[in-house]
Scaffold this motif. Structure first.
Motif, short mmCIF file in Angstrom:
data_model
loop_
_atom_site.label_atom_id
_atom_site.label_comp_id
_atom_site.label_asym_id
_atom_site.label_seq_id
_atom_site.Cartn_x
_atom_site.Cartn_y
_atom_site.Cartn_z
N ARG A 364 0.85 -1.17 -0.06
CA ARG A 364 0.07 -0.03 -0.09
C ARG A 364 0.77 1.12 -0.02
O ARG A 364 1.88 1.44 0.45
N ALA A 365 0.22 2.17 -0.54
CA ALA A 365 0.92 3.69 -0.71
C ALA A 365 1.11 4.27 0.59
O ALA A 365 0.44 3.94 1.60
N PRO A 366 2.22 4.96 0.99
CA PRO A 366 2.46 5.53 2.38
C PRO A 366 1.35 6.23 2.64
O PRO A 366 0.94 6.41 3.91
N ILE A 428 -6.51 4.24 -5.88
CA ILE A 428 -5.60 3.45 -6.12
C ILE A 428 -5.91 2.14 -6.72
O ILE A 428 -5.32 1.75 -8.05
N THR A 429 -6.99 1.55 -6.43
CA THR A 429 -7.70 0.35 -7.17
C THR A 429 -7.81 0.73 -8.48
O THR A 429 -7.79 0.10 -9.54
N SER A 430 -8.49 1.75 -8.59
CA SER A 430 -8.85 2.47 -9.79
C SER A 430 -8.00 2.59 -10.75
O SER A 430 -7.63 2.28 -12.03
N GLY A 431 -6.86 3.26 -10.15
CA GLY A 431 -5.51 3.45 -10.83
C GLY A 431 -4.92 2.13 -11.66
O GLY A 431 -4.48 2.36 -12.65
N LEU A 432 -4.76 1.16 -10.61
CA LEU A 432 -4.06 0.02 -10.98
C LEU A 432 -4.70 -0.58 -12.17
O LEU A 432 -4.21 -1.36 -13.07
N ALA A 433 -6.15 -0.78 -11.93
CA ALA A 433 -6.74 -1.44 -12.86
C ALA A 433 -6.73 -0.80 -14.30
O ALA A 433 -6.66 -1.27 -15.44
N ARG A 705 -2.57 10.14 -8.00
CA ARG A 705 -2.08 11.20 -6.80
C ARG A 705 -2.99 12.26 -6.62
O ARG A 705 -3.15 12.68 -5.40
N ALA A 706 -3.27 13.04 -7.78
CA ALA A 706 -4.01 14.25 -7.64
C ALA A 706 -5.62 13.83 -6.97
O ALA A 706 -5.93 14.62 -5.95
N ILE A 707 -6.06 12.90 -7.34
CA ILE A 707 -7.31 12.47 -7.08
C ILE A 707 -7.28 12.06 -5.37
O ILE A 707 -8.29 12.41 -4.77
N ILE A 708 -6.26 11.58 -5.15
CA ILE A 708 -6.21 11.03 -3.63
C ILE A 708 -6.13 12.42 -2.67
O ILE A 708 -6.52 12.32 -1.69
N ARG A 709 -5.21 13.16 -3.33
CA ARG A 709 -5.34 14.79 -2.60
C ARG A 709 -6.66 15.23 -2.32
O ARG A 709 -7.23 15.65 -1.37
#
Length: 758
Positions: A364-366, A428-433, A705-709
Motif C-alpha cells: 500500500r502507498a504511504p 489506487i485500485t482504480s489507478g492500478l486497474a 495522486r491528484a485524486i487522492i489529494r
C-alpha cells in the motif's frame, strides 16, 4: 509440514511458484507474464510474497509475512461495502490464536488466512459472528447474489414507515411521534446487532457503534423524528457505498470477462466443449473469428490477426505468424484459428494480471497506510470529543444539558471515518486497474505513488531504446583468417547466450550456413564480454575498451566503425586479436515520440549504456537526450544513485545487467520482453515492447495522486466544516449523516474517473 522443492529465486524454495516471486516466461512476442498458482490448503506457502525490500515498499509490521506457513486458505466474502469492512474482518480473524496472518483483498472480495493447521470452520464462524458471509473460493456453486428487492428491503421498509410517521403526525402529532419511535426501533435493531457483533470481534469503534449511540441518544432526548431520519439516511448511504464499491471492483474484475468459460478442444478429428479448468499444456483448441482465447496459446498452421487491446493497450490489430504465442483474452479478428495451449489452468496472462492487482494491496502507498493508522485514532478521538461536548459545557454553566447532548450526538455522526478510509484505496485500485488495461502492470500503491513523483527516466539502450535486434554490418579480420571462420568461432563462443548481440552473431552464422564448432566452459564477463574454450583453446569476445594491445591501424578501423553508430566486439584467441565484428541496432519506431512526450510532462531522459561512446552518441543525437556510455553494471548502479540523489528517477531496462540499477532507482520499469531477472526487479512491467506506454502511465499515476489529494481534502474538509457548524448549532443529526454519506459517494465517484482514462 509440507515439503519445499521448487526454487523461485526469492531466497526460499517452494513446491509451487509463489505470487510475485517471478513473472515467468509466457512470451507472446510482446511480454513475459504468467499466473500465480492458485493457493490450496495443502500445497502452498505464503512465505515470500512480501515487498522484498524494494524501494519505498512497506515498512510497517502489517506488511511482514510469516517465515513459514503450513496452510493457506482462501474464501470469497459477501457483504463488504468499503475498505473499513475489510479491516473489521481482518481484526476479527487475527484474534484467532492459530492464525499467523489474515488479509482481506477488497478489490476481489477475498480473505486469505495463513494458519498452523486447518481451522476453516473456526474462521467461517468468526467472520459470520462479525456480520459477513464466507464461501470457499473454489466452490462449484457460489451463493447467488440477492435480488434488488431483497437487498433494499430494509431501506424500503424504513422509508415506508418514515412516510407513514410523517403523514400521521400531520393529523395526530402524538401518534405520529409514537410511530417515529417505532420506526427508529425498527431501523436501529439490525444496526445495533451489527455493532454488538463487531464489538465482540474486536472492532468497538465502528460506524455501526457510532450510529447506535447517536440514534439511541436522540431517542432519549426526545428527538424521535430526527433519530428515525438519521437511520434512514444511514441505510441509504450504506446502499450507495455498496453500489460504489461494486462499481470499483467491476473496474478490476472486468478482466475476467475477457476469458470465456469454455473452450473447444480438438482430439484427433473430434471437437468437444470443455471447461477451462481441464485444459492442459499441449492441448489443441479452436477459436472462431470474433472469439477470445481461453488460455495462452501458440498459433498453429496459418497466420492471423488479433485484437490484444484489452491486455496491452494497443488499439491496432496485431498480425501473428505460426509459432508465435498469444495471450489469453486476445480476440481472433479474421479467421478461425487453431492453437496449442501453453499455460497451466489458472496461470494465463489474465490470471496473472488479476493476481498482480490483488497482491498489489499488500504494497500500500504511504499515504494509504497513514490514513489507515490515522482513522484508527481519529474515531476514538471523535467519540471522546463528543463526550466532552455533551458534559463539559453544561457542567461549566454554558447552557442546558439537552442542546449540548444533541451537539455531541451530532459530532458522533460527523466522526464516521468511511469517506476518509475509502478515499485512497478507491483511487489506487482504480489507478492500478486502468494501468493494467493500458499495458502497464504496477506492483502496488507504493509503486504507483513513487511513479507519480518521477522527474527523470534513465534508459538502457539495447532492447529498450532500440529494437533489440542488431544485425552484423561488417566483419573485419585483423590477419589472414577468413571472415566466415572468424564468424563461426564467434558464434560458437556466443552459442546459447540470450544477449541481443550474441543472438545476432549466431543468427548471421546460421544464415550463412556455417558450421559452428562445439564450445565449452562458457563464462559471461559482466559488462565486458564472454569467453569459451574450443578444442582446448580459449577464445574471448570483448568490447574494445577491454583490449589494451591494439595497434594504431586497428584502433583507427574500430574508431571509424563506431563513428558510424555501430557496436564493435573483438574476437581474441588467448591474447591475440583475430578481428572485429560490427553490429548495429535500430531505434524503436516510437522512441523519439515517447521521449518527446515525456519531455512535455517535465521528465528529462538520459541513456545509460555499456556500449562505446561513439555508438551511444549517435543514438543519443537522434533522440536528443543526454547519455553516459561505457558503463559496467556497477557503473550503472552508481550513475542511477547519483542521479536519483537529485530527483526521483525511474530506470527502464530489459536485461540482467539492468536489474541492479532498477533496484537502486526510485522505481524500476521493465520492458515486456525483458529477462525474468529484470521483470522480478522491476516495480512496473510493461505488457509489450512499446515505449509509448510510459507517458500515458505516468499521466495516470499523476492523476491518481491528484485524486487522492482531492479525496482526502474533501473528506477532511467536509468534516471540519460540519464540526464547526455543529458546535455553533447550525447542523442537525440528519444533516450530519447526509454529509457523511454524500462525502463517501463523492470520493468514490471521483476515484472512478480514473477508469475512464483513454
Amino acid at each position: 509440514m509440507h515439503q519445499h522443492a521448487h526454487p523461485c529465486r526469492c531466497g526460499k524454495s517452494h513446491r509451487q511458484p509463489q505470487p510475485l516471486c517471478s513473472i515467468r516466461s509466457i512470451k507472446p512476442v510482446t511480454m513475459k507474464i504468467s499466473a500465480a498458482q492458485p493457493v490450496t490448503p495443502d500445497s502452498d506457502c505464503g512465505c515470500c510474497d512480501s515487498d522484498s525490500g524494494s524501494p519505498g515498499g512497506e515498512s510497517d509490521a502489517e506488511s511482514d509475512r510469516p517465515a513459514l506457513t503450513s496452510h493457506q486458505f482462501r474464501w470469497q466474502i459477501a457483504g463488504m461495502d468499503c475498505p473499513s469492512c475489510a479491516r473489521k474482518i481482518e481484526t476479527a480473524v487475527q484474534r484467532v490464536p492459530q492464525v499467523q496472518q489474515a488479509r482481506v483483498i477488497f478489490a476481489s472480495e477475498k480473505l486469505v488466512v495463513d494458519a498452523d493447521h486447518d481451522i476453516r470452520a473456526t474462521i467461517e464462524q468468526v467472520v459470520k459472528n462479525a456480520g459477513f458471509t464466507l464461501s470457499a473460493s473454489d466452490s462449484p456453486s457460489p451463493p447467488q447474489p440477492e435480488s434488488r428487492w431483497q437487498e433494499n428491503a430494509g431501506l424500503l421498509l424504513l422509508g415506508g414507515l418514515m412516510l407513514a410517521s410523517w403523514l400521521l403526525s400531520q393529523f395526530s402529532p402524538l401518534w405520529g411521534d409514537r410511530l417515529f419511535i417505532a420506526t427508529t426501533l425498527v431501523g436501529l435493531a439490525p444496526i445495533a446487532r451489527s455493532a454488538w457483533k463487531l464489538l465482540r470481534s474486536g472492532s468497538p469503534f465502528s460506524i455501526e457503534m457510532l450510529m447506535t449511540i447517536a440514534a439511541a441518544g436522540a431517542l432519549v432526548i426526545g428527538a424521535h423524528a430526527e433519530a428515525a431520519m438519521v437511520l434512514l439516511l444511514f441505510q441509504l448511504g450504506e446502499r450507495l457505498e455498496a453500489y460504489a464499491a461494486a462499481r470499483a471492483r467491476r473496474g478490476v474484475t472486468a478482466l475476467m470477462a475477457l476469458r470465456p468459460d469454455t473452450a473447444t478442444r480438438i482430439n484427433d478429428t473430434q471437437r468437444e466443449n470443455v471447461r477451462l479448468e481441464v485444459l492442459q499444456p499441449g492441448d489443441v483448441i479452436e477459436v472462431a473469428a470474433g472469439g477470445r482465447l481461453p488460455a495462452d496459446g501458440e498459433l498453429l498452421h496459418a497466420s492471423a490477426s488479433f485484437d490484444e487491446s484489452a491486455l496491452t493497450g494497443e488499439s491496432l490489430p496485431v498480425a501473428r505468424e505460426p509459432g508465435e504465442q498469444i495471450m489469453a483474452g486476445a480476440t481472433s479478428l479474421d479467421r478461425l484459428v487453431t492453437l496449442k495451449v501453453i499455460s497451466q489452468p489458472g496461470q494465463s496472462a489474465i490470471d496473472r494480471i488479476l493476481q498482480l492487482i490483488e497482491e498489489a494491496e499488500i504494497h500500500r502507498a504511504p499515504v494509504e497506510r497513514f490514513i489507515d493508522r490515522f482513522s484508527r485514532i481519529y474515531t476514538p478521538a471523535i467519540m471522546l470529543l463528543a463526550l466532552l461536548v455533551m458534559v463539559l459545557p453544561p457542567l461549566l454553566g454554558f447552557g442546558e444539558w439537552l442542546p449540548w447532548i444533541y451537539k455531541g450526538l451530532t459530532l458522533l455522526l460527523i466522526g464516521c471515518p468511511c469517506a476518509l478510509v475509502i478515499s485512497t484505496p478507491a483511487a489506487i485500485t482504480s489507478g492500478l486497474a486502468a494501468a493494467a488495461r493500458q499495458g502497464a502492470l504496477i506492483k502496488g500503491g507504493a509503486a504507483l505513488e513513487r511513479l507519480s513523483r518521477v522527474s527523470m527516466m534513465a534508459f538502457d539502450k539495447t532492447g529498450t531504446l532500440t529494437a533489440g535486434k542488431p544485425q552484423i554490418n561488417h566483419i573485419q579480420p585483423f590477419g589472414a583468417m577468413a571472415e566466415d571462420n572468424l564468424l563461426s568461432i564467434a558464434a560458437a563462443v556466443e552459442q546459447g547466450s540470450t544477449h541481443p548481440l550474441a543472438r545476432a552473431i549466431v543468427s548471421e552464422a546460421e544464415r550463412r550456413a556455417l558450421t559452428i564448432p562445439q564450445a565449452a566452459q562458457q563464462q559471461t564477463l559482466a559488462g565486458s564480454g564472454i569467453r569459451a574454450a574450443i578444442a582446448g583453446v580459449t577464445y574471448q569476445l570483448l568490447t574494445p575498451r577491454e583490449v589494451s594491445h591494439l595497434d594504431d591501424a586497428q584502433q583507427q578501423q574500430i574508431a571509424e566503425l563506431e563513428a558510424q553508430g555501430q557496436t564493435v566486439v573483438l574476437l581474441l584467441q588467448e591474447q591475440q586479436v583475430l578481428g572485429a565484428l560490427a553490429l548495429q541496432d535500430q531505434l524503436r519506431s516510437e522512441a523519439i515520440r515517447a521521449l518527446a512526450e515525456l519531455q512535455k510532462l517535465g521528465v528529462n531522459s538520459v541513456m545509460l549504456t555499456g556500449d562505446n561512446p561513439r555508438a551511444a552518441a549517435a543514438i543519443a543525437a537522434e533522440l536528443n537526450i543526454n547519455y553516459r556510455a561505457g558503463l559496467l553494471p556497477a557503473d550503472k548502479v552508481e550513475a542511477v544513485r547519483t542521479l536519483g540523489a537529485q530527483q526521483a528517477l525511474a530506470m527502464v531496462g530489459d536485461g540482467i545487467n539492468d536489474a541492479p540499477a532498477m533496484k537502486a532507482a526510485t522505481i524500476g520499469i521493465a520492458m515486456g520482453s525483458g529477462t525474468d531477472v529484470a521483470l522480478e526487479a522491476a516495480d512496473v512491467a510493461l505488457t509489450q515492447n512499446q515505449l509509448a506506454i510510459l507517458p500515458r502511465t505516468l499521466v495516470l499515476a499523476r492523476r491518481t495522486r491528484a485524486i487522492i489529494r482531492q479525496n482526502v481534502a474533501l473528506a477532511l474538509g467536509l468534516k471540519a466544516i460540519f464540526l464547526v457548524t455543529t458546535l455553533l448549532g447550525f447542523t442537525g443529526l440528519w444533516l450530519a449523516v447526509l454529509a457523511d454519506s454524500g462525502a463517501t459517494a463523492l470520493v468514490t465517484a471521483n476515484a472512478l474517473r480514473l477508469l475512464r482514462q483513454r
